[in-house]
Enzyme design. Structure first.
Site, short mmCIF file in Angstrom:
data_model
loop_
_atom_site.label_atom_id
_atom_site.label_comp_id
_atom_site.label_asym_id
_atom_site.label_seq_id
_atom_site.Cartn_x
_atom_site.Cartn_y
_atom_site.Cartn_z
N THR A 140 0.83 -1.21 0.00
CA THR A 140 0.00 0.00 0.00
C THR A 140 0.86 1.26 0.00
O THR A 140 1.99 1.23 0.51
CB THR A 140 -0.91 0.00 1.25
N ASP A 141 0.31 2.33 -0.52
CA ASP A 141 1.03 3.62 -0.48
C ASP A 141 1.16 4.13 0.96
O ASP A 141 1.96 5.02 1.23
CB ASP A 141 0.34 4.67 -1.37
N TYR A 165 -1.50 -0.32 11.17
CA TYR A 165 -1.72 -1.01 9.89
C TYR A 165 -0.54 -0.78 8.95
O TYR A 165 0.08 -1.71 8.43
CB TYR A 165 -3.02 -0.54 9.24
N LYS A 169 2.36 -3.29 7.34
CA LYS A 169 2.55 -3.50 5.90
C LYS A 169 3.99 -3.14 5.50
O LYS A 169 4.60 -3.80 4.65
CB LYS A 169 1.55 -2.66 5.09
P1 NAD Z 1 -9.98 -7.04 2.84
O1 NAD Z 1 -9.92 -6.73 4.29
O2 NAD Z 1 -11.21 -6.74 2.07
O3 NAD Z 1 -9.66 -8.60 2.61
C1 NAD Z 1 -8.66 -9.27 3.30
C2 NAD Z 1 -8.90 -10.77 3.11
O4 NAD Z 1 -7.83 -11.47 3.78
C3 NAD Z 1 -10.20 -11.28 3.72
O5 NAD Z 1 -10.85 -12.13 2.82
C4 NAD Z 1 -9.76 -12.04 4.96
O6 NAD Z 1 -10.63 -13.12 5.29
C5 NAD Z 1 -8.39 -12.54 4.52
N1 NAD Z 1 -7.50 -12.84 5.65
C6 NAD Z 1 -7.27 -12.07 6.74
N2 NAD Z 1 -6.38 -12.67 7.55
C7 NAD Z 1 -6.03 -13.83 6.94
C8 NAD Z 1 -5.13 -14.88 7.27
N3 NAD Z 1 -4.43 -14.85 8.41
N4 NAD Z 1 -5.01 -15.92 6.43
C9 NAD Z 1 -5.73 -15.96 5.27
N5 NAD Z 1 -6.60 -14.99 4.92
C10 NAD Z 1 -6.74 -13.95 5.74
O7 NAD Z 1 -8.72 -6.31 2.22
P2 NAD Z 1 -8.52 -5.68 0.76
O8 NAD Z 1 -9.01 -4.29 0.76
O9 NAD Z 1 -9.01 -6.64 -0.26
O10 NAD Z 1 -6.93 -5.62 0.68
C11 NAD Z 1 -6.18 -6.67 0.10
C12 NAD Z 1 -4.71 -6.33 0.18
O11 NAD Z 1 -4.46 -5.11 -0.50
C13 NAD Z 1 -4.22 -6.11 1.62
O12 NAD Z 1 -2.94 -6.68 1.73
C14 NAD Z 1 -4.16 -4.60 1.76
O13 NAD Z 1 -3.16 -4.23 2.69
C15 NAD Z 1 -3.80 -4.19 0.35
N6 NAD Z 1 -4.26 -2.85 -0.04
C16 NAD Z 1 -5.59 -2.51 0.02
C17 NAD Z 1 -5.99 -1.24 -0.39
C18 NAD Z 1 -7.44 -0.84 -0.40
O14 NAD Z 1 -7.73 0.30 -0.76
N7 NAD Z 1 -8.38 -1.69 -0.05
C19 NAD Z 1 -5.05 -0.33 -0.86
C20 NAD Z 1 -3.71 -0.71 -0.89
C21 NAD Z 1 -3.33 -1.98 -0.50
#
Ligand code: NAD
Ligand code: TYD
Length: 374
Positions: A140-141, A165, A169
């Site tokens: 993430t940024d 958080y 990351k």
């Molecule tokens: P989310 O919270 O919607 O989904 C996370 C998923 O991971 C869920 O399905 C959860 O059940 C699963 N999970 C959690 N702990 C787990 C574990 N120990 N083992 C297996 N599965 C597990 O998150 P998202 O928004 O889809 O984000 C996905 C990735 O992208 C993350 O790594 C997040 O840091 C990164 N990210 C998200 C954004 C955003 O805007 N949403 C931006 C930048 C980066």
């Protein structure tokens, strides 16, 4: 046929990635690993699971035995790690869980990938790996910290995370780089800005505001609503990850963003305008509103906005410089913000059963805890 281990596949971005990959390629097999925490919902991807090209396994990325067996049994070529605790407000409440999943979970995956893919040792003493393998970390940024009014994050911006958080990351990113430098594991990292689109969990700003409008509830804007996020349509993010995994240079980091910076208050006002427009154009959608509020829609506006106590350590501004991924891989965002947010609002208005399914008692309790009296 390449086999991908897609972790966090039942979450927001992971599920969009599953749909993107299956829709685009016939020659990939996806092994979806997800713990189904509060944020994971199997219903989001169950139509995609066929036991052949798309397999689902419920489990923890921190479970080494399980991950080892998946790597071996399915002969995994590519790991794409989406699994994480992803919500900043929850990390302020319970940082420990973020260390567990985001740091230790990532290191477990790295170790399992190294063990599964290592073929021997080179003359230089570094491990050697079989061809065509890749560990990809979805980052993430937010690891870069906060910007002032000017400038953008590049891949060379020093990491300066502020929330539990983003600290977790950033730590995970350091471990990915450590496995690259110490063991020559073929890795890549993408750091993207805030995603939006279908299947976004209701705790996040855009779906939360949409849901509250439909219930005629106050719209909680942290602080003065002046914080800026750089919004990226989720499918454009999926495309970027696919390109980086296929063609990105091993060991590289790519920032992903589409120059769509908006103040939070502007996002909230945009959603208000679009919901009202949809309700005016499609009167049948008014059944989503409280019964006594379906005739005169003038209440859908500024009056719903409430400024609430700010998030602790709230980063002021994120802004991505995506020049490297554009130059190296030809990536560009296909969906501009105006189109993307319109599609997103429409999706949420027409998929209330999904929202209901993921907003169970746990979520209601979280909402009360987080917003009551704020
Ligand atoms: P989310 O919270 O919607 O989904 C996370 C998923 O991971 C869920 O399905 C959860 O059940 C699963 N999970 C959690 N702990 C787990 C574990 N120990 N083992 C297996 N599965 C597990 O998150 P998202 O928004 O889809 O984000 C996905 C990735 O992208 C993350 O790594 C997040 O840091 C990164 N990210 C998200 C954004 C955003 O805007 N949403 C931006 C930048 C980066
Ligand atoms: P969020 O969707 O939680 O994503 P992130 O914290 O990862 O950027 O929040 C986006 C922005 O919206 C952030 O500046 C915090 C703000 N925000 C609110 O003003 N009210 C809310 O109820 C929420 C959830 C977020």
């Amino acid at each position: 046929m390449k086999t991908y281990l897609v972790t966090g596949a039942a979450g927001f971005i992971g599920s969009n990635f599953v749909k993107y990959m299956l829709g685009r390629y016939d020659d990939v097999r996806l092994v979806c690993l997800d713990l189904l925490t509060y944020a994971g919902y199997l219903g989001t991807i169950d139509e995609n699971i066929d036991g052949e090209r798309c397999i689902f396994v419920r489990g923890d990325i921190g479970d080494r035995k399980l991950v080892d067996s998946l790597m071996k049994d399915y002969d995994v070529d590519v790991v794409v790690n989406f699994a994480a605790e992803s919500h900043v407000d929850r990390s302020i409440e319970n940082p420990q869980l973020f260390l567990q999943t985001n740091i230790l979970g990532t290191q477990t995956l790295l170790e399992a990938a190294k063990a599964a893919w290592q073929t021997g040792k080179g003359a230089d003493g570094f491990p050697t790996y079989r061809d065509g393998v890749r560990y990809h970390q979805v980052s993430t940024d937010e690891v870069y910290g906060s910007l002032g009014k000017e400038g953008y994050f590049t891949e060379n911006t020093p990491l300066d995370p502020h929330s539990p958080y983003s600290a977790s990351k950033a730590s995970a990113d350091h471990f990915v780089a450590a496995y690259r430098d110490t063991y020559h594991l073929p890795v890549s990292i993408t750091r993207c800005s805030n995603n939006y689109g279908p299947y976004h969990f209701p705790e996040k700003l855009i779906p939360l505001i949409l849901g509250n409008i439909l219930k005629a509830k106050p719209l909680p804007v942290y602080g003065k609503g002046e914080n800026i996020r750089d919004w990226l349509y989720v499918e454009d993010h999926c495309k970027a990850i696919d390109m980086v995994v296929r063609n990105g240079k091993p060991g590289n980091i790519y920032n992903v963003g589409g120059h769509n910076e908006r103040q939070n208050i502007v996002i909230v006002r945009t959603i208000l305008t679009l919901v009202r427009e949809e309700m005016e154009q499609n009167p049948e959608l008014r059944t989503l509103l409280p019964a006594d509020k379906r005739e005169d829609l003038s209440w859908i506006g500024e009056g719903l906005i409430t400024y609430v106590t700010d998030r602790l350590g709230h980063d002021l501004r994120y802004g991505i410089d995506p020049q490297k991924i554009k130059d190296d891989l030809g990536w560009y965002p296909e969906t501009d913000f105006e189109t993307g947010i319109r599609k997103t609002v429409h999706w949420y208005l027409t998929h209330r059963e999904w929202v209901e399914a993921v907003s169970g008692d746990d979520y209601q309790q979280y909402y009360e805890r987080m917003y009551a009296g704020r």
